[in-house]
Motif scaffolding. Structure first.
Motif, PDB file in Angstrom:
ATOM      1  N   TRP A  55      -1.985  33.665  19.622  1.00 11.53           N
ATOM      2  CA  TRP A  55      -1.182  32.618  20.276  1.00 11.53           C
ATOM      3  C   TRP A  55      -0.218  33.214  21.297  1.00 11.53           C
ATOM      4  O   TRP A  55       0.233  32.520  22.214  1.00 11.53           O
ATOM      5  CB  TRP A  55      -0.333  31.855  19.254  1.00 11.53           C
ATOM      6  CG  TRP A  55      -1.057  30.879  18.410  1.00 11.53           C
ATOM      7  CD1 TRP A  55      -2.400  30.637  18.366  1.00 11.53           C
ATOM      8  CD2 TRP A  55      -0.457  29.991  17.465  1.00 11.53           C
ATOM      9  NE1 TRP A  55      -2.660  29.661  17.443  1.00 11.53           N
ATOM     10  CE2 TRP A  55      -1.493  29.248  16.876  1.00 11.53           C
ATOM     11  CE3 TRP A  55       0.857  29.765  17.052  1.00 11.53           C
ATOM     12  CZ2 TRP A  55      -1.260  28.283  15.897  1.00 11.53           C
ATOM     13  CZ3 TRP A  55       1.097  28.814  16.084  1.00 11.53           C
ATOM     14  CH2 TRP A  55       0.038  28.068  15.509  1.00 11.53           C
ATOM     15  N   ASP A  90       9.002  28.498  18.384  1.00 10.53           N
ATOM     16  CA  ASP A  90       8.338  27.202  18.218  1.00 10.53           C
ATOM     17  C   ASP A  90       8.757  26.546  16.895  1.00 10.53           C
ATOM     18  O   ASP A  90       7.930  26.068  16.120  1.00 10.53           O
ATOM     19  CB  ASP A  90       6.806  27.326  18.326  1.00 10.53           C
ATOM     20  CG  ASP A  90       6.139  25.961  18.498  1.00 10.53           C
ATOM     21  OD1 ASP A  90       6.836  24.996  18.849  1.00 10.53           O
ATOM     22  OD2 ASP A  90       4.917  25.857  18.268  1.00 10.53           O
ATOM     23  N   SER A 146       3.563  29.068   4.375  1.00  5.85           N
ATOM     24  CA  SER A 146       3.472  28.479   5.721  1.00  5.85           C
ATOM     25  C   SER A 146       3.340  26.968   5.593  1.00  5.85           C
ATOM     26  O   SER A 146       2.941  26.444   4.539  1.00  5.85           O
ATOM     27  CB  SER A 146       2.253  29.033   6.471  1.00  5.85           C
ATOM     28  OG  SER A 146       1.073  28.577   5.841  1.00  5.85           O
ATOM     29  N   ALA A 147       3.613  26.298   6.702  1.00  2.69           N
ATOM     30  CA  ALA A 147       3.420  24.841   6.737  1.00  2.69           C
ATOM     31  C   ALA A 147       1.933  24.515   6.657  1.00  2.69           C
ATOM     32  O   ALA A 147       1.543  23.503   6.064  1.00  2.69           O
ATOM     33  CB  ALA A 147       4.029  24.276   8.013  1.00  2.69           C
ATOM     34  N   THR A 148       1.115  25.370   7.241  1.00  3.36           N
ATOM     35  CA  THR A 148      -0.335  25.153   7.149  1.00  3.36           C
ATOM     36  C   THR A 148      -0.762  25.055   5.685  1.00  3.36           C
ATOM     37  O   THR A 148      -1.476  24.128   5.292  1.00  3.36           O
ATOM     38  CB  THR A 148      -1.094  26.328   7.822  1.00  3.36           C
ATOM     39  OG1 THR A 148      -0.716  26.400   9.183  1.00  3.36           O
ATOM     40  CG2 THR A 148      -2.585  26.162   7.700  1.00  3.36           C
ATOM     41  N   ASN A 151       0.270  21.911   3.918  1.00  2.00           N
ATOM     42  CA  ASN A 151      -0.630  20.795   4.223  1.00  2.00           C
ATOM     43  C   ASN A 151      -1.960  20.934   3.486  1.00  2.00           C
ATOM     44  O   ASN A 151      -2.483  19.964   2.940  1.00  2.00           O
ATOM     45  CB  ASN A 151      -0.851  20.688   5.734  1.00  2.00           C
ATOM     46  CG  ASN A 151       0.354  20.071   6.423  1.00  2.00           C
ATOM     47  OD1 ASN A 151       1.015  19.197   5.870  1.00  2.00           O
ATOM     48  ND2 ASN A 151       0.653  20.527   7.621  1.00  2.00           N
ATOM     49  N   TYR A 174      -1.303  18.023  15.357  1.00  2.00           N
ATOM     50  CA  TYR A 174      -1.476  19.412  14.918  1.00  2.00           C
ATOM     51  C   TYR A 174      -0.702  19.590  13.621  1.00  2.00           C
ATOM     52  O   TYR A 174       0.478  19.241  13.536  1.00  2.00           O
ATOM     53  CB  TYR A 174      -0.985  20.417  15.981  1.00  2.00           C
ATOM     54  CG  TYR A 174      -1.278  21.837  15.545  1.00  2.00           C
ATOM     55  CD1 TYR A 174      -2.579  22.333  15.547  1.00  2.00           C
ATOM     56  CD2 TYR A 174      -0.269  22.671  15.068  1.00  2.00           C
ATOM     57  CE1 TYR A 174      -2.861  23.620  15.116  1.00  2.00           C
ATOM     58  CE2 TYR A 174      -0.545  23.958  14.639  1.00  2.00           C
ATOM     59  CZ  TYR A 174      -1.842  24.430  14.664  1.00  2.00           C
ATOM     60  OH  TYR A 174      -2.137  25.697  14.221  1.00  2.00           O
ATOM     61  N   GLY A 176      -1.161  22.702  11.736  1.00  2.00           N
ATOM     62  CA  GLY A 176      -1.524  24.057  11.328  1.00  2.00           C
ATOM     63  C   GLY A 176      -3.036  24.189  11.365  1.00  2.00           C
ATOM     64  O   GLY A 176      -3.760  23.258  11.747  1.00  2.00           O
ATOM     65  N   GLU A 233       2.549  13.309  11.319  1.00  6.06           N
ATOM     66  CA  GLU A 233       3.932  13.541  11.721  1.00  6.06           C
ATOM     67  C   GLU A 233       4.489  12.151  12.047  1.00  6.06           C
ATOM     68  O   GLU A 233       3.819  11.374  12.757  1.00  6.06           O
ATOM     69  CB  GLU A 233       3.996  14.377  12.989  1.00  6.06           C
ATOM     70  CG  GLU A 233       3.639  15.829  12.844  1.00  6.06           C
ATOM     71  CD  GLU A 233       3.944  16.553  14.159  1.00  6.06           C
ATOM     72  OE1 GLU A 233       4.965  17.242  14.222  1.00  6.06           O
ATOM     73  OE2 GLU A 233       3.182  16.400  15.122  1.00  6.06           O
ATOM     74  N   ASN A 238       3.139  17.753  18.907  1.00  2.00           N
ATOM     75  CA  ASN A 238       2.335  18.881  19.384  1.00  2.00           C
ATOM     76  C   ASN A 238       1.445  18.511  20.564  1.00  2.00           C
ATOM     77  O   ASN A 238       0.548  19.279  20.928  1.00  2.00           O
ATOM     78  CB  ASN A 238       1.488  19.434  18.234  1.00  2.00           C
ATOM     79  CG  ASN A 238       2.344  20.251  17.266  1.00  2.00           C
ATOM     80  OD1 ASN A 238       2.834  21.311  17.615  1.00  2.00           O
ATOM     81  ND2 ASN A 238       2.547  19.735  16.058  1.00  2.00           N
ATOM     82  N   ASP A 266       4.408  15.095   7.472  1.00  2.00           N
ATOM     83  CA  ASP A 266       4.576  16.514   7.791  1.00  2.00           C
ATOM     84  C   ASP A 266       5.827  16.628   8.650  1.00  2.00           C
ATOM     85  O   ASP A 266       5.844  16.222   9.803  1.00  2.00           O
ATOM     86  CB  ASP A 266       3.327  17.004   8.546  1.00  2.00           C
ATOM     87  CG  ASP A 266       3.432  18.468   8.969  1.00  2.00           C
ATOM     88  OD1 ASP A 266       4.532  19.037   8.891  1.00  2.00           O
ATOM     89  OD2 ASP A 266       2.396  19.026   9.389  1.00  2.00           O
ATOM     90  N   THR A 268       7.447  19.387   9.520  1.00  2.96           N
ATOM     91  CA  THR A 268       7.659  20.749  10.018  1.00  2.96           C
ATOM     92  C   THR A 268       8.397  20.776  11.360  1.00  2.96           C
ATOM     93  O   THR A 268       9.295  21.600  11.555  1.00  2.96           O
ATOM     94  CB  THR A 268       6.299  21.460  10.138  1.00  2.96           C
ATOM     95  OG1 THR A 268       5.684  21.411   8.851  1.00  2.96           O
ATOM     96  CG2 THR A 268       6.445  22.894  10.573  1.00  2.96           C
ATOM     97  N   HIS A 269       8.023  19.908  12.276  1.00  2.00           N
ATOM     98  CA  HIS A 269       8.720  19.845  13.569  1.00  2.00           C
ATOM     99  C   HIS A 269       9.705  18.679  13.622  1.00  2.00           C
ATOM    100  O   HIS A 269      10.748  18.786  14.249  1.00  2.00           O
ATOM    101  CB  HIS A 269       7.708  19.635  14.711  1.00  2.00           C
ATOM    102  CG  HIS A 269       7.021  20.895  15.151  1.00  2.00           C
ATOM    103  ND1 HIS A 269       6.094  20.918  16.163  1.00  2.00           N
ATOM    104  CD2 HIS A 269       7.139  22.186  14.715  1.00  2.00           C
ATOM    105  CE1 HIS A 269       5.666  22.169  16.346  1.00  2.00           C
ATOM    106  NE2 HIS A 269       6.275  22.947  15.468  1.00  2.00           N
TER     107      HIS A 269
HETATM  108  C1  PLP Z   1       3.617  19.609  12.476  1.00  2.00           C
HETATM  109  C2  PLP Z   1       3.133  20.973  12.093  1.00  2.00           C
HETATM  110  N1  PLP Z   1       2.707  21.192  10.841  1.00  2.00           N
HETATM  111  C3  PLP Z   1       2.267  22.395  10.448  1.00  2.00           C
HETATM  112  C4  PLP Z   1       2.256  23.460  11.313  1.00  2.00           C
HETATM  113  C5  PLP Z   1       1.770  24.785  10.851  1.00  2.00           C
HETATM  114  O1  PLP Z   1       2.806  25.725  10.805  1.00  2.00           O
HETATM  115  P1  PLP Z   1       2.442  27.240  10.520  1.00  2.00           P
HETATM  116  O2  PLP Z   1       1.658  27.692  11.714  1.00  2.00           O
HETATM  117  O3  PLP Z   1       3.774  27.911  10.446  1.00  2.00           O
HETATM  118  O4  PLP Z   1       1.668  27.274   9.282  1.00  2.00           O
HETATM  119  C6  PLP Z   1       2.677  23.286  12.623  1.00  2.00           C
HETATM  120  C7  PLP Z   1       2.657  24.392  13.579  1.00  2.00           C
HETATM  121  O5  PLP Z   1       2.968  24.286  14.745  1.00  2.00           O
HETATM  122  C8  PLP Z   1       3.130  22.002  13.024  1.00  2.00           C
HETATM  123  O6  PLP Z   1       3.550  21.774  14.271  1.00  2.00           O
END
Ligand code: PLP
Length: 461
Positions: A55, A90, A146-148, A151, A174, A176, A233, A238, A266, A268-269
């Motif tokens: 990336w 990010d 991780s957020a991935t 999920n 998006y 992850g 989200e 994203n 989600d 995360t953002h």
């Molecule tokens: C909304 C959302 N969820 C999950 C993720 C995954 O995060 P990571 O790459 O830290 O696992 C991202 C990454 O940009 C994201 O934007």
């Protein structure tokens, strides 16, 4: 040359001038970063794509700047350039780079207590679980790195709980690198997202997809009765930022309940919307919440939470192996360092009070950019979500991921990213996102506004 706009009309971007300006900014970037350029060339011998993670190739200018130091909302690179950082990893560094309380927690764990990876619990985890409940609602939490992964594991639980196979996502979401989510809606029907690397199966087998803000489409897809969970989200972040229209999120909740489908927010953002993300700011009631990136203050962590009722159901399910090789878990997940850093971040850095200041800066940033767009009659818009804002090359703002994708303009992206980087402001490489941390200042925001205005004036000259 660019034509002056008639009253009420938009300015027209002269593409040949844009190409010329990009060339100028690329040359300037190269001359400011000779040492980074050498380091990048040498790394090509040992690293895939010449970078630690591919990336990083998304930065404009042909190679990324190599970081030397990062504190608060400032970065320096190995050529001695200094940046105000609005990218903030990010969102990974939304708490600012290396915030003091997290530094102390890391030093204490390694220096005094030792042992981040024992596969045994520490008491910080329950504190973090209770704090995430106070902020987001769900009452039982589990950790990932991780957020991935948050999920991925939340989706597995949803499938197990509902005994349904499919998930539903919004087009151009998006979440992850989650296999099921790389699908978009198109005029010819859903299809795999362009560039989807090594998909295990055609994502149409695992996933239904509709455009954001399309309540009728959502109803139609859920009516098939095979969707375990909607992963969303509350605002898309994203593909630029796409905000929900009034009532849309209520409809999502009503429809998911009516069709026996679970709902994951989600955050995360969208955490940028406030201390409890959009879930709390907009009084949402999902079945599960996932989050990652920022909550560890830079230390890897993710988390997913669910209601006590669903938690009881999954832990009592004799066909679900939650303790060994059942497909949910990770050796380092929930480690002492992750949860200690998360506690330090939530208790002392990304506090309720800190969000007030961050959101006020988001307001200031949005007003500044909006003023530039309006005074120059640019055909652009800026969309804010609390401490995060992003400009997009269309006006009015997009309603769906598809519309926002159609407004992508890689040339304008490159121009603005290089222009700002060459003048000491770092934006998120994937899009035009700016994020405010507790360490960001009004002067930082105003510096961006001035540089953005100068970039616009150069473009329209
Ligand atoms: C909304 C959302 N969820 C999950 C993720 C995954 O995060 P990571 O790459 O830290 O696992 C991202 C990454 O940009 C994201 O934007």
């Amino acid at each position: 040359m660019t034509q002056p706009p008639a009253a009420g009309a938009h300015a027209v971007i002269d593409r040949s001038r844009l190409t010329e300006l990009i060339r100028r900014e690329r040359d300037d970037y190269a001359s400011r970063h000779p040492t980074s350029r050498q380091a990048f060339a040498a790394a090509g011998e040992s690293l895939l794509g010449g970078v630690p993670m591919t990336w990083m190739l998304a930065y404009p200018g042909g190679f990324p700047a190599y970081v030397a130091t990062a504190r608060g909302a400032r970065l320096t690179d190995i050529d001695g350039n200094e940046f105000i950082d609005f990218c903030l990893g990010d969102t990974g560094a939304m708490a600012g780079h290396s915030p003091g309380p997290v530094r102390e927690a890391v030093a204490r764990l390694y220096g005094e207590l030792g042992g981040p990876v024992t596969m045994l619990p520490t008491r910080d985890a329950a504190w973090v679980g209770a704090e995430l409940t106070r902020r987001f609602g769900p009452t039982r939490w589990s950790f990932t790195l991780s957020a991935t992964d948050a999920n991925r594991w939340a989706i597995r639980l949803a499938r197990q709980l509902t005994r349904r196979q499919k998930i539903l996502v919004f087009s151009y979401c998006y979440h992850g690198s989650v296999d099921e989510t790389f699908i978009v809606a198109g005029p010819g029907g859903p299809h795999s997202r362009e560039g989807n690397v090594g998909a295990p199966v055609d994502p149409r087998e695992t996933t239904r997809v509709v455009e954001f803000n399309d309540a009728d489409g959502l109803d139609r897809e859920l009516a098939a009765g095979d969707v375990a969970v909607v992963l969303m989200e509350p605002a898309l972040t994203n593909i630029g930022i796409v905000l929900p229209e009034p009532g849309f999120l209520d409809t999502v909740r009503e429809l998911t309940r009516a069709h026996g489908t679970l709902l994951i927010d989600d955050e995360t953002h969208t955490f940028s919307a406030g201390p409890g993300g959009c879930t709390r700011a907009w009084n949402l009631h999902p079945d599960m919440v996932t989050i990652g990136k920022s909550i560890g203050g830079g230390i890897p962590v993710g988390a997913y939470g669910l209601s006590a009722e669903l938690a009881d159901q999954i832990m009592k399910d004799e066909t679900a192996d939650m303790v060994d090789i059942g497909g949910v878990g990770g050796t380092l997940a929930g480690n002492a360092l992750s949860v200690m850093a998360t506690r330090a971040t939530l208790e002392h850095v990304l506090t309720d009070a800190a969000f007030e200041g961050m959101i006020a800066l988001g307001d200031r940033y949005t007003a500044g950019v909006s003023g530039v767009i309006e005074s120059r009659a640019l055909p652009w818009s800026i969309i804010q979500l609390g401490a995060r804002a992003e400009y997009r090359f269309c006006s009015p703002p997009p309603r769906t991921g598809g519309e926002s994708n159609a407004a992508a303009d890689p040339q304008l992206d490159e121009y603005l990213h290089l222009y700002t980087a060459n003048r000491g402001v770092l934006m998120t490489p994937f899009h035009n996102m700016a994020l405010m941390s507790p360490a960001t200042t009004e002067a930082d925001v105003d510096a961006h506004t001035q540089i953005f205005a100068a970039a616009a004036d150069d473009l329209l000259a």
